[in-house]
Enzyme design. Structure first.
Site, PDB file in Angstrom:
ATOM      1  N   GLU A 265      -9.283   4.930  -9.285  1.00  0.00           N
ATOM      2  CA  GLU A 265      -8.158   4.542 -10.128  1.00  0.00           C
ATOM      3  C   GLU A 265      -8.683   4.518 -11.553  1.00  0.00           C
ATOM      4  OE1 GLU A 265      -4.659   1.147 -10.068  1.00  0.00           O
ATOM      5  OE2 GLU A 265      -6.691   0.572  -9.485  1.00  0.00           O
TER       6      GLU A 265
ATOM      7  N   ASP B 134      -2.075 -11.197  -3.003  1.00  0.00           N
ATOM      8  CA  ASP B 134      -2.894  -9.986  -3.098  1.00  0.00           C
ATOM      9  C   ASP B 134      -4.353 -10.382  -3.311  1.00  0.00           C
ATOM     10  OD1 ASP B 134      -4.163  -7.586  -3.776  1.00  0.00           O
ATOM     11  OD2 ASP B 134      -3.092  -7.336  -5.663  1.00  0.00           O
TER      12      ASP B 134
ATOM     13  N   TYR C 256       6.530   9.142  -2.753  1.00  0.00           N
ATOM     14  CA  TYR C 256       5.819   7.995  -2.196  1.00  0.00           C
ATOM     15  C   TYR C 256       6.112   7.882  -0.700  1.00  0.00           C
ATOM     16  CZ  TYR C 256       4.053   3.135  -2.294  1.00  0.00           C
ATOM     17  OH  TYR C 256       3.356   1.963  -2.092  1.00  0.00           O
ATOM     18  N   HIS C 257       5.378   7.023   0.004  1.00  0.00           N
ATOM     19  CA  HIS C 257       5.576   6.966   1.465  1.00  0.00           C
ATOM     20  C   HIS C 257       6.783   6.125   1.887  1.00  0.00           C
ATOM     21  CE1 HIS C 257       2.881   3.171   2.422  1.00  0.00           C
ATOM     22  NE2 HIS C 257       3.768   2.920   1.485  1.00  0.00           N
TER      23      HIS C 257
ATOM     24  N   ASP D 251       2.374  -1.534   3.831  1.00  0.00           N
ATOM     25  CA  ASP D 251       1.932  -1.944   2.495  1.00  0.00           C
ATOM     26  C   ASP D 251       1.088  -3.226   2.491  1.00  0.00           C
ATOM     27  OD1 ASP D 251       3.398   0.221   1.652  1.00  0.00           O
ATOM     28  OD2 ASP D 251       5.019  -0.943   0.756  1.00  0.00           O
TER      29      ASP D 251
ATOM     30  N   GLU E   9      -4.935  -1.557   1.707  1.00  0.00           N
ATOM     31  CA  GLU E   9      -5.063  -0.465   0.737  1.00  0.00           C
ATOM     32  C   GLU E   9      -6.533  -0.209   0.427  1.00  0.00           C
ATOM     33  OE1 GLU E   9      -4.082   0.073  -4.041  1.00  0.00           O
ATOM     34  OE2 GLU E   9      -2.636  -1.007  -2.775  1.00  0.00           O
TER      35      GLU E   9
END
Length: 348
Positions: free
Chosen positions: A183, A218, A99-100, A175, A178
């Site tokens: 998905e 979110d 992951y980043h 983060d 996005e």
């Protein structure tokens, strides 16, 4: 004299017939020799040479007036071998096998560098049970070159026959922004929930998020169009292409198999809650929204997502996580990516 003539004539006819027979034999042998000398490998090589290169295939998105697409060399066709434990320069020149940041994954996920590998022209990310735990050991890779609008990103992939999430997506380093190119949750049935999973098997999630990290908030679109379905296609059954044209901070175009299937455009679709405000994020009284404006990392991964394996309801019937029995199907629990390509629009 007559007798001699008959003998000579007979001899002449015999010799002529023999000569013709030999000539006929020579003609028949020549094609046999040519067929026997044909190398099957030469035919295979010619077929490969005529196969269309992923970098020159048409890009379905329109780059804009007076512009054309320029292929970016950090794209990858995965035409090399990169064993899980020692992936080599061809892989590491473009990717990190994690992951980043140092996060090891959501829910029951535990990403491991020793899981993803490249073989047979495919990036492959399997999933398995971590011994002695309820964790799902799987993988995540991150491209070493960040992208920013305007950019087109497209991948050809075959998703898992699994309740696990398969993702090809982009995420800002902090983060907070996005873009989900695809998905998917490909299984038809969930043993853990003891229930049909058919709603998910025929739908592809295409979306974006804007976040406030503290306190966590979110936003993502939740309209029906964010779950794409066409002709009841079961996405796990074949390879498909998934792309997004991130044209600017306020415009996204999603493509599947070369077809424009969704456009999300404008402030009220990208960030209606003002989460991207440059000052006072989430304050609707002041509009300093930036939209999807940050550089992003390209990520390919498999996840056991917490909202599925640990649902808010607490009900077993809502619990979607692979059972040990399901995980014995290694082929069905391997995400495969044929290629990923990136283009920038440039002046003609």
């Amino acid at each position: 004299m007559k007798f001699k003539f008959l003998i000579l004539s007979s001899l002449f006819l015999f010799l002529l017939t023999a000569s013709n027979c030999n000539s006929s034999s020579d003609v028949n042998e020549t094609p046999d020799v040519e067929v026997d000398n044909t190398d099957p490998k030469e035919g295979e090589e010619k077929e490969e040479e005529t196969e269309e290169d992923y970098s020159t295939m048409a890009v379905p998105a329109d780059p804009g007036s007076g512009l054309e697409w320029e292929f970016q060399d950090f794209s990858d066709d995965f035409e090399y071998e990169a064993p899980a434990g020692n992936k080599g320069d061809a892989f590491y020149n473009k990717w990190d096998d994690f992951y980043h940041n140092n996060w090891s994954g959501p829910g029951l996920t535990e990403w491991s560098r020793d899981i993803p590998f490249v073989s047979d022209g495919l990036l492959q990310i399997p999933a398995k049970r971590k011994a002695g735990t309820d964790k799902i050991s799987t993988g995540c890779i991150t491209n070493k070159t960040r992208v920013q609008y305007p950019v087109y990103v497209e991948a050809r992939a075959k998703i898992m026959n699994s309740v696990l999430a398969n993702g090809i997506w982009m995420l800002s380093p902090d983060d907070t922004q996005e873009i989900d190119i695809m998905e998917a949750y490909g299984a038809a049935y969930s043993e853990s929930a003891q229930a049909s999973h058919s709603w998910y098997e025929v739908r592809m999630h295409i979306s974006h998020h804007v976040f406030i990290r503290d306190p966590f908030q979110d936003y993502q679109p939740k309209d029906a169009g964010s779950w794409f379905m066409k002709d009841n296609i079961k996405w796990r059954e074949d390879y498909h292409t998934y792309g997004v044209y991130w044209r600017d901070p306020w415009h996204l175009e999603y493509y599947i198999d070369g077809e424009l299937i969704r456009t999300v455009s404008g402030k009220e679709q990208i960030d209606p809650l003002f989460y991207t405000n440059a000052t006072n994020a989430g304050d609707t009284s002041t509009d300093t929204r930036t939209g999807l404006n940050k550089e992003m990392d390209i990520i390919i991964d498999v996840e056991d997502q917490d909202w599925r394996s640990n649902p808010a309801s607490g009900n077993q019937s809502d619990t979607y996580t692979p059972t040990d029995n399901e995980l014995t199907d290694t082929e069905g629990h391997t995400l495969k990516v044929d290629w990923i390509r990136i283009y920038k629009p440039v002046e003609k």
